[in-house]
Every structure is written in structure tokens, then in C-alpha cells.
Design a protein around this motif. Structure first.
Motif, PDB file in Angstrom:
ATOM      1  N   ALA A 137     -51.730  69.640  41.573  1.00 46.34           N
ATOM      2  CA  ALA A 137     -52.635  70.760  41.794  1.00 46.34           C
ATOM      3  C   ALA A 137     -51.881  72.087  41.858  1.00 46.34           C
ATOM      4  O   ALA A 137     -52.314  73.091  41.283  1.00 46.34           O
ATOM      5  CB  ALA A 137     -53.433  70.537  43.075  1.00 46.34           C
ATOM      6  N   ASP A 138     -50.744  72.100  42.545  1.00 46.02           N
ATOM      7  CA  ASP A 138     -49.950  73.328  42.656  1.00 46.02           C
ATOM      8  C   ASP A 138     -49.498  73.816  41.278  1.00 46.02           C
ATOM      9  O   ASP A 138     -49.613  75.004  40.955  1.00 46.02           O
ATOM     10  CB  ASP A 138     -48.723  73.090  43.531  1.00 46.02           C
ATOM     11  CG  ASP A 138     -49.020  73.161  45.020  1.00 46.02           C
ATOM     12  OD1 ASP A 138     -50.209  73.208  45.393  1.00 46.02           O
ATOM     13  OD2 ASP A 138     -48.055  73.174  45.807  1.00 46.02           O
ATOM     14  N   LEU A 139     -48.965  72.912  40.475  1.00 45.48           N
ATOM     15  CA  LEU A 139     -48.459  73.310  39.166  1.00 45.48           C
ATOM     16  C   LEU A 139     -49.583  73.711  38.226  1.00 45.48           C
ATOM     17  O   LEU A 139     -49.424  74.632  37.410  1.00 45.48           O
ATOM     18  CB  LEU A 139     -47.613  72.197  38.555  1.00 45.48           C
ATOM     19  CG  LEU A 139     -46.275  71.937  39.249  1.00 45.48           C
ATOM     20  CD1 LEU A 139     -45.535  70.799  38.571  1.00 45.48           C
ATOM     21  CD2 LEU A 139     -45.400  73.197  39.259  1.00 45.48           C
ATOM     22  N   ARG A 140     -50.711  73.065  38.329  1.00 39.61           N
ATOM     23  CA  ARG A 140     -51.841  73.456  37.476  1.00 39.61           C
ATOM     24  C   ARG A 140     -52.276  74.881  37.805  1.00 39.61           C
ATOM     25  O   ARG A 140     -52.509  75.698  36.904  1.00 39.61           O
ATOM     26  CB  ARG A 140     -53.010  72.484  37.674  1.00 39.61           C
ATOM     27  CG  ARG A 140     -54.214  72.808  36.799  1.00 39.61           C
ATOM     28  CD  ARG A 140     -55.299  71.761  36.928  1.00 39.61           C
ATOM     29  NE  ARG A 140     -54.877  70.487  36.392  1.00 39.61           N
ATOM     30  CZ  ARG A 140     -54.927  69.336  37.056  1.00 39.61           C
ATOM     31  NH1 ARG A 140     -55.359  69.311  38.312  1.00 39.61           N
ATOM     32  NH2 ARG A 140     -54.544  68.219  36.487  1.00 39.61           N
TER      33      ARG A 140
ATOM     34  N   ALA B 139     -50.106  73.416  32.970  1.00 41.66           N
ATOM     35  CA  ALA B 139     -49.497  72.148  33.387  1.00 41.66           C
ATOM     36  C   ALA B 139     -50.606  71.171  33.752  1.00 41.66           C
ATOM     37  O   ALA B 139     -51.172  71.219  34.849  1.00 41.66           O
ATOM     38  CB  ALA B 139     -48.565  72.373  34.572  1.00 41.66           C
ATOM     39  N   ASP B 140     -50.926  70.284  32.829  1.00 38.71           N
ATOM     40  CA  ASP B 140     -52.049  69.355  32.987  1.00 38.71           C
ATOM     41  C   ASP B 140     -51.515  67.931  33.095  1.00 38.71           C
ATOM     42  O   ASP B 140     -51.618  67.126  32.172  1.00 38.71           O
ATOM     43  CB  ASP B 140     -52.998  69.508  31.790  1.00 38.71           C
ATOM     44  CG  ASP B 140     -54.273  68.690  31.950  1.00 38.71           C
ATOM     45  OD1 ASP B 140     -54.600  68.305  33.086  1.00 38.71           O
ATOM     46  OD2 ASP B 140     -54.949  68.438  30.921  1.00 38.71           O
ATOM     47  N   TYR B 141     -50.920  67.642  34.242  1.00 35.02           N
ATOM     48  CA  TYR B 141     -50.309  66.333  34.472  1.00 35.02           C
ATOM     49  C   TYR B 141     -51.373  65.296  34.827  1.00 35.02           C
ATOM     50  O   TYR B 141     -52.284  65.563  35.623  1.00 35.02           O
ATOM     51  CB  TYR B 141     -49.306  66.410  35.615  1.00 35.02           C
ATOM     52  CG  TYR B 141     -47.964  67.012  35.247  1.00 35.02           C
ATOM     53  CD1 TYR B 141     -47.083  66.338  34.414  1.00 35.02           C
ATOM     54  CD2 TYR B 141     -47.568  68.251  35.757  1.00 35.02           C
ATOM     55  CE1 TYR B 141     -45.842  66.877  34.084  1.00 35.02           C
ATOM     56  CE2 TYR B 141     -46.329  68.799  35.444  1.00 35.02           C
ATOM     57  CZ  TYR B 141     -45.476  68.107  34.606  1.00 35.02           C
ATOM     58  OH  TYR B 141     -44.248  68.640  34.285  1.00 35.02           O
TER      59      TYR B 141
ATOM     60  N   VAL C  43     -50.279  61.166  47.876  1.00 35.92           N
ATOM     61  CA  VAL C  43     -50.721  62.465  48.389  1.00 35.92           C
ATOM     62  C   VAL C  43     -49.801  63.571  47.887  1.00 35.92           C
ATOM     63  O   VAL C  43     -50.252  64.636  47.445  1.00 35.92           O
ATOM     64  CB  VAL C  43     -50.777  62.445  49.927  1.00 35.92           C
ATOM     65  CG1 VAL C  43     -51.062  63.839  50.482  1.00 35.92           C
ATOM     66  CG2 VAL C  43     -51.832  61.457  50.411  1.00 35.92           C
ATOM     67  N   LEU C  44     -48.487  63.326  47.942  1.00 35.47           N
ATOM     68  CA  LEU C  44     -47.533  64.312  47.440  1.00 35.47           C
ATOM     69  C   LEU C  44     -47.769  64.599  45.961  1.00 35.47           C
ATOM     70  O   LEU C  44     -47.762  65.763  45.531  1.00 35.47           O
ATOM     71  CB  LEU C  44     -46.107  63.821  47.650  1.00 35.47           C
ATOM     72  CG  LEU C  44     -45.583  63.782  49.084  1.00 35.47           C
ATOM     73  CD1 LEU C  44     -44.190  63.146  49.111  1.00 35.47           C
ATOM     74  CD2 LEU C  44     -45.522  65.177  49.696  1.00 35.47           C
TER      75      LEU C  44
ATOM     76  N   TRP D 271     -57.051  80.500  46.229  1.00 37.43           N
ATOM     77  CA  TRP D 271     -57.063  79.205  45.548  1.00 37.43           C
ATOM     78  C   TRP D 271     -56.177  78.202  46.249  1.00 37.43           C
ATOM     79  O   TRP D 271     -56.433  77.009  46.225  1.00 37.43           O
ATOM     80  CB  TRP D 271     -56.652  79.360  44.095  1.00 37.43           C
ATOM     81  CG  TRP D 271     -55.488  80.255  43.842  1.00 37.43           C
ATOM     82  CD1 TRP D 271     -55.528  81.569  43.509  1.00 37.43           C
ATOM     83  CD2 TRP D 271     -54.108  79.913  43.894  1.00 37.43           C
ATOM     84  NE1 TRP D 271     -54.263  82.063  43.352  1.00 37.43           N
ATOM     85  CE2 TRP D 271     -53.371  81.079  43.573  1.00 37.43           C
ATOM     86  CE3 TRP D 271     -53.411  78.743  44.166  1.00 37.43           C
ATOM     87  CZ2 TRP D 271     -51.992  81.098  43.522  1.00 37.43           C
ATOM     88  CZ3 TRP D 271     -52.036  78.764  44.112  1.00 37.43           C
ATOM     89  CH2 TRP D 271     -51.341  79.927  43.804  1.00 37.43           C
ATOM     90  N   LEU D 272     -55.125  78.671  46.926  1.00 36.84           N
ATOM     91  CA  LEU D 272     -54.251  77.761  47.658  1.00 36.84           C
ATOM     92  C   LEU D 272     -54.872  77.368  48.987  1.00 36.84           C
ATOM     93  O   LEU D 272     -54.848  76.213  49.395  1.00 36.84           O
ATOM     94  CB  LEU D 272     -52.888  78.414  47.888  1.00 36.84           C
ATOM     95  CG  LEU D 272     -51.871  77.595  48.667  1.00 36.84           C
ATOM     96  CD1 LEU D 272     -51.588  76.297  47.934  1.00 36.84           C
ATOM     97  CD2 LEU D 272     -50.596  78.381  48.870  1.00 36.84           C
TER      98      LEU D 272
END
Length: 317
Positions: free
Chosen positions: A69-72, A79-81, A62-63, A4-5
Motif C-alpha cells: 500500500a505504501d509503495l502504491r 508500483a502495483d505489486y 501484515v507487513l 491518504w496515509l
């Protein structure tokens, strides 16, 4: 492997893929509205380009997208930021003692290695007043503020604001607000791995506070961070010093047990740094965050979904 990464646009370096991924613990998303605030002053001495362009640093948008995406992913979708406010400021933030850089003084410090101003800390009360989102925060329209700026902007990596705020890798700031909230501080000279480190220290602070009244033998947060379990943000299970995520020595670890939380009876097994990315900061932090409990129920008065506290500091008792 963390497939996934590897499917994301910003791929980690070759050879830095962990061998275990547990994407089988999805959680109920917690929607969180973010204000993305950028300090990027123009530099007349360099054709009035923004400082980030002059220096060739990262794009905050971009960051932020990579971080979201990483935290989700590593939270199992919890984590739905969502970024709901974007503002860019062209002034240098004012320091706690009233000092403010201009383009000439900042370039002199950066290019000629003249010492940067001390104290470095930004005046957060003034900064938040200038941002002007207090009413939106009080109405629940914004849950977090993310500051993106340059080196020596004076940001803390994370800071908790509001009533009954507590240490969150920085001194709490007790100013009027309807509830506690967190201001994250990011440096656009650094990549998303450093942003995850900021978040990891936030996790450490909040979970230490959550378990502050538990005796040592029942403090599951302390157990989680032991080197023979999952370690902490700076120390992987094989580390012998800070940031030693790539130490190749094989060690026994019970990290796998945390994927079956609250059942922690699984035996240890031999692990090495290939599990968490062979020294890659971003991959280690994703591995570590992915082990945080995120299941239903509670144990000894603490929810088994630790992300509930990490993402919503206002619910912490």
C-alpha cells in the motif's frame, strides 16, 4: 497533511504528518508478481511455537500489505505489486560457510547474548534452489522474491540476481536466469518503515547505475540527492548526520521543484522536518519516494519516469 496515509490501518504516531502531499501525478501501473517466502522455524523449547510468535514479532502478511500500500501510494499507483506465491519454510537458512542454526543455538545467541555466527550471510544459491521458483521466474510469472525472516537470518536488504546483475545494496549474484530480478530481505522484528528503507537503498543503487555514464553537470540523480534538494534515504534536507530525519532546523530546499520534473526551475523555500514527518522513519521515506520523477518523456537519454527502472531492473541498460 498526508491524509491518504492517515486513512490506513497502521497509522503513524500523532504529530508526524508532513504538510505537503502531491497525489496529482498518477502513473500507469506496472503489475509485478511477488513470491512471499517466510522463514519461521518452530521452537520446541517454547511449545513448538514459530519463532516469530515466541518473540512477539510482526506478521509477514501484515507487513507485506502495508508495504504494498505504501509503495502504491507514493509511486502514484505505478508500483502495483501482487503476491502470487506464498511459501513458509521451517528450517533456518544455511549460511554461506555451511553453518545452520537450530532452535537451541539461535535462542542461546538471542537470549544469552552469545555472539551470533559469522559470516552472517545466507547461502543465496542454496536458498534460491530450495525455494525452487527459477522456472516461474524464467517464464515471467514471478518478478520479485520477498524474504521475510528473523534477525540474523542472513538476508541482504536487496540483492540483484541473474545475467548482468549489478550492485543493488549488495553484491550481484550471477546465476542462470532469463532476466535480472531482485530478492528483497525483510526482518519481521522491524516495522514497515524499515522495509521502505530497504527499498530506498534499492532506489539509490539502481539510479546510481542508470546515471553512471552521465557527467557530473548532467547527473540528475546526484542532484536529486543533494541536501538542498531532496536528500537521500539517511539524510533529509535538514539532517546533519545519518538517520537525523527529525532535525528541527530550517533549511532552504528545492525539493518542491521535483514535483514539476523535468522543469526544475522552481525556487527554493524554507523547510523543516514537519515536511517529512518530524523524525518518523516511515513518513520520511514516503516523502522522499513521492518526489521521484514519474512523468512521460525522457531527459538526456533517461526516462522521466524513474520508477520504470526501479521496479523493472531487467530494463536498465
Amino acid at each position: 497533511m498526508l491524509d491518504w496515509l492517515l486513512n490506513w490501518g497502521n497509522r503513524p504516531k500523532a504529530g508526524a504528518q508532513p504538510t505537503i502531499v502531491r497525489g496529482d501525478r498518477p502513473g500507469v501501473p506496472i503489475p509485478l508478481n511477488v513470491a512471499l517466502i517466510v522463514h519461521d522455524p518452530p521452537i520446541p523449547e517454547r511449545g513448538n511455537l514459530p519463532l516469530s510468535k515466541v518473540m512477539g514479532w510482526y506478521d509477514p502478511e501484515v507487513l507485506a500489505a502495508q508495504y504494498i500500500a505504501d509503495l502504491r501510494i507514493c509511486s502514484g499507483g505505478i508500483a502495483d505489486y501482487r503476491i502470487v506465491v506464498r511459501r513458509t519454510f521451517t528450517d533456518f537458512p544455511v549460511k554461506i560457510d555451511g553453518f545452520r542454526y537450530n532452535s537451541a543455538t539461535y535462542l542461546a545467541a538471542w537470549e544469552r547474548r552469545i555472539p551470533f555466527h559469522q559470516p552472517d550471510e545466507a547461502d543465496y544459491e542454496r536458498l534460491l534452489a530450495e525455494i525452487g521458483l527459477g522456472d516461474a521466474i524464467d517464464r515471467g510469472e514471478i518478478d520479485e522474491i520477498w524474504l521475510f525472516g528473523f534477525p540474523y537470518a542472513g538476508y541482504y536488504e536487496s540483492r540483484m540476481i541473474g545475467p548482468a546483475a549489478f550492485w543493488c545494496n549488495a553484491p550481484p549474484l550471477h546465476i542462470p536466469a532469463a532476466r535480472r530480478y531482485i530478492v528483497m530481505g525483510f526482518n519481521v522484528e522491524r516495522d514497515v518503515g524499515c522495509m521502505l528503507e530497504n527499498f530506498g537503498h534499492r532506489v539509490e543503487s539502481i539510479m546510481t547505475y542508470v546515471y553512471r555514464h552521465h557527467p557530473a553537470e548532467r547527473n540528475l540523480w546526484t542532484r536529486f540527492t543533494r541536501l538542498d534538494e531532496c536528500g537521500n534515504v539517511h539524510f533529509a534536507p535538514s539532517s546533519t548526520r545519518d538517520y537525523d530525519w527529525g532535525n528541527p532546523r530550517r533549511v532552504e530546499s528545492r525539493a518542491d521543484a521535483w514535483y514539476q520534473f523535468p522543469d526544475l526551475s522552481a525556487p527554493p523555500r524554507l523547510m523543516d522536518c514537519a515536511e517529512w514527518g518530524n523524525g518518523d522513519m516511515r513518513l520520511h521515506h514516503l516523502w522522499w519516494l513521492d518526489h521521484l520523477p514519474r512523468v512521460a518523456g525522457e531527459t538526456d537519454g533517461v526516462l522521466n519516469n524513474w520508477w520504470h527502472y526501479i521496479l523493472q531492473p531487467w530494463v536498465v541498460q
